[in-house]
Design a protein around this motif. Structure first.
Motif, PDB file in Angstrom:
ATOM      1  N   TRP A  65       0.843  -1.458   0.473  1.00 37.82           N
ATOM      2  CA  TRP A  65      -0.207  -0.043  -0.138  1.00 37.82           C
ATOM      3  C   TRP A  65       0.896   1.310   0.154  1.00 37.82           C
ATOM      4  CZ3 TRP A  65      -5.105  -0.529  -0.202  1.00 37.82           C
ATOM      5  CH2 TRP A  65      -5.259  -2.055   0.264  1.00 37.82           C
ATOM      6  N   PHE A  66       0.044   1.967  -0.738  1.00 40.27           N
ATOM      7  CA  PHE A  66       1.222   3.426  -0.849  1.00 40.27           C
ATOM      8  C   PHE A  66      -0.184   4.974  -0.285  1.00 40.27           C
ATOM      9  CE2 PHE A  66       0.463   2.444  -4.388  1.00 40.27           C
ATOM     10  CZ  PHE A  66       0.523   3.484  -5.371  1.00 40.27           C
ATOM     11  N   ALA A  67       0.335   5.744   0.141  1.00 32.87           N
ATOM     12  CA  ALA A  67      -0.733   6.529   0.670  1.00 32.87           C
ATOM     13  C   ALA A  67      -1.213   7.990  -0.990  1.00 32.87           C
ATOM     14  CB  ALA A  67      -0.060   7.639   1.469  1.00 32.87           C
ATOM     15  N   ILE A  68      -1.802   8.279  -0.961  1.00 35.56           N
ATOM     16  CA  ILE A  68      -2.571   9.203  -2.093  1.00 35.56           C
ATOM     17  C   ILE A  68      -3.216  10.496  -1.553  1.00 35.56           C
ATOM     18  CG2 ILE A  68      -2.319   6.859  -3.330  1.00 35.56           C
ATOM     19  CD1 ILE A  68      -5.451   7.299  -3.683  1.00 35.56           C
ATOM     20  N   GLY A  69      -3.472  10.991  -2.749  1.00 33.82           N
ATOM     21  CA  GLY A  69      -4.151  11.840  -2.123  1.00 33.82           C
ATOM     22  C   GLY A  69      -4.080  13.300  -0.902  1.00 33.82           C
ATOM     23  N   GLN A  70      -2.415  13.371  -0.922  1.00 33.46           N
ATOM     24  CA  GLN A  70      -2.419  14.571  -0.436  1.00 33.46           C
ATOM     25  C   GLN A  70      -2.378  16.101  -1.115  1.00 33.46           C
ATOM     26  OE1 GLN A  70      -0.208  12.258  -1.399  1.00 33.46           O
ATOM     27  NE2 GLN A  70       0.949  11.000   0.310  1.00 33.46           N
ATOM     28  N   VAL A  71      -2.510  16.808  -0.106  1.00 30.48           N
ATOM     29  CA  VAL A  71      -2.586  18.227  -0.594  1.00 30.48           C
ATOM     30  C   VAL A  71      -1.940  18.929  -1.325  1.00 30.48           C
ATOM     31  CG1 VAL A  71      -3.276  20.842  -0.067  1.00 30.48           C
ATOM     32  CG2 VAL A  71      -4.568  18.256   0.971  1.00 30.48           C
ATOM     33  N   ASN A  72      -0.478  18.894  -0.435  1.00 29.66           N
ATOM     34  CA  ASN A  72       0.396  19.660  -1.461  1.00 29.66           C
ATOM     35  C   ASN A  72       2.111  18.832  -0.704  1.00 29.66           C
ATOM     36  OD1 ASN A  72      -0.530  21.472   0.987  1.00 29.66           O
ATOM     37  ND2 ASN A  72       1.248  21.333   1.321  1.00 29.66           N
ATOM     38  N   ASN A  73       3.234  19.461  -0.976  1.00 32.06           N
ATOM     39  CA  ASN A  73       4.088  18.329  -1.108  1.00 32.06           C
ATOM     40  C   ASN A  73       4.746  19.409   0.530  1.00 32.06           C
ATOM     41  OD1 ASN A  73       4.761  16.367  -1.488  1.00 32.06           O
ATOM     42  ND2 ASN A  73       5.546  17.713  -3.783  1.00 32.06           N
ATOM     43  N   TYR A  74       5.373  18.829   1.891  1.00 31.86           N
ATOM     44  CA  TYR A  74       5.550  19.857   2.637  1.00 31.86           C
ATOM     45  C   TYR A  74       6.104  21.433   2.691  1.00 31.86           C
ATOM     46  CZ  TYR A  74       8.395  21.242   6.829  1.00 31.86           C
ATOM     47  OH  TYR A  74       8.909  21.644   8.296  1.00 31.86           O
ATOM     48  N   HIS A  75       7.143  21.550   1.610  1.00 38.35           N
ATOM     49  CA  HIS A  75       7.855  22.524   1.162  1.00 38.35           C
ATOM     50  C   HIS A  75       7.505  23.057   0.045  1.00 38.35           C
ATOM     51  CE1 HIS A  75      10.906  21.834   3.704  1.00 38.35           C
ATOM     52  NE2 HIS A  75      11.885  20.615   4.188  1.00 38.35           N
TER      53      HIS A  75
END
Length: 355
Positions: A65-75
């Protein structure tokens, strides 16, 4: 052979049927899985939502499994894309075109048409008149998208249940939304549609806790008009999960309890858990079917069918995994490794596919 996906409080348990036994593997530990959908156009593609840990995807049938749908990268600055909430509460896939739908807490609704690479929000639901009244009783400061059912009669239709407070639907892929039709359920826990009954919606409701006649409802026109069909559920009018025979849209199964306390709470002197299962065929009243099924001390059951298999229903809760061959009318336990810690965990979903 079958593959079962069981949502537990602290892990996703994947059970694979072999010739002589069942193999169990644990995934997504510590994420609190909430819902899971399999893309039936590509059964290796699976999506799992979690409560507080976002949305996850597998491309190998659930092995990794891998995570998807993140809003944006940290930086990077927030560009307003992706899924804003990490609290995923419901998922659905349109069988006809593969569109993925994602509901969250607080109530936001998203879709992806590229397998989860990008997500777009249906922002118009935030302006519905009923929104100020949406409230999830255990956490009255919030609410969530509880269940999603794409329409089989309109390729731009989508039906959605908000817990607690509203059934809403769109006929134009979210350009406009219809809010709380007259007599529609307000506390739908499971909302289903059936490919062999286009336009029909099935609603297993918590409304029955206050009025037993409102435990179960159906619509024949994608939610515009509702009819309550609760006769036989008077002893256990609080409904939660539901399954329908894949080849008979008039053969329905629901998990039921007397109250939300007996369905969801930890056992104590005041609340003793008790959950059971009912069946309704055609226009007949609901009938309890619980022979060989543990009911005392049971969290509310999660139900499922395999779309390739008629005449069989599966159920899962803290006591294990069970199968009902309808012709026998009694349940049998599926023998899998069942750890002691599972006995105290509330189930969140059951999904069954053929390998």
């Amino acid at each position: 052979m079958k593959k079962f996906f069981l949502g537990l409080e602290d892990e996703l348990l994947m059970v694979t049927e072999t010739r002589n036994d069942h193999d169990s593997t644990s995934h997504l530990k510590g994420t609190q899985p909430t819902d899971l959908v399999v893309n039936h156009q590509n059964r290796n593609q699976i999506f799992c939502g979690t409560y507080g840990n976002g949305l996850w995807k597998s491309e190998d049938g659930g092995e990794s499994w891998f995570a998807i749908g993140q809003v944006n990268n940290y930086h990077e600055p927030n560009k307003g894309k992706g899924i804003k909430s990490a609290y995923i509460t419901s998922l659905a896939i349109d069988d006809t075109d593969g569109t993925l739908y994602v509901g969250t807490e607080p109530s936001e609704l998203y879709y992806s048409q590229d397998g989860g690479l990008t997500f777009t929000e249906f922002k118009a639901i935030q302006n519905l008149p009923s929104k100020p009244f949406w409230q999830f009783p255990p956490r009255p400061y919030t609410n969530h998208v509880q269940s999603i059912a794409p329409s089989y009669s309109n390729n731009k239709g989508l039906n959605v249940a908000i817990e607690f407070g509203a059934f809403i639907y769109t006929t134009d892929f979210g350009q406009t939304w219809n809010d709380r039709p007259f007599l529609s359920p307000k506390d739908t826990h499971t909302l289903l549609a059936h490919s062999l009954a286009p336009g029909r919606l099935y609603a297993a409701c918590g409304d029955g806790f206050l009025d037993s006649s409102s435990a179960y409802a159906e619509s024949e026109n994608d939610g515009k008009v509702w009819k309550y069909m609760s006769k036989g559920l008077e002893a256990h009018p609080y409904l939660y999960s539901m399954a329908i025979d894949p080849e008979n849209p008039d053969d329905r199964f629901v998990s039921a309890s007397e109250s939300p306390m007996k369905a969801h709470f930890k056992d104590d002197e005041k609340h003793k858990r008790y959950s059971t299962i009912y069946r309704k065929i055609d226009e007949e009243p609901w009938k309890e079917i619980s022979e060989n099924l543990p009911v005392n001390g049971s969290f509310i059951y999660e139900l499922a069918t395999d779309i390739t298999e008629s005449g069989v229903v599966y159920a899962f809760n803290n006591h294990g995994l069970f199968r009902l061959k309808i012709e026998n009318y009694k349940w049998e336990r599926i023998e899998i490794e069942w750890k002691e810690k599972y006995m105290t965990q509330h189930p969140s979903f059951l999904v069954v596919t053929s390998v």
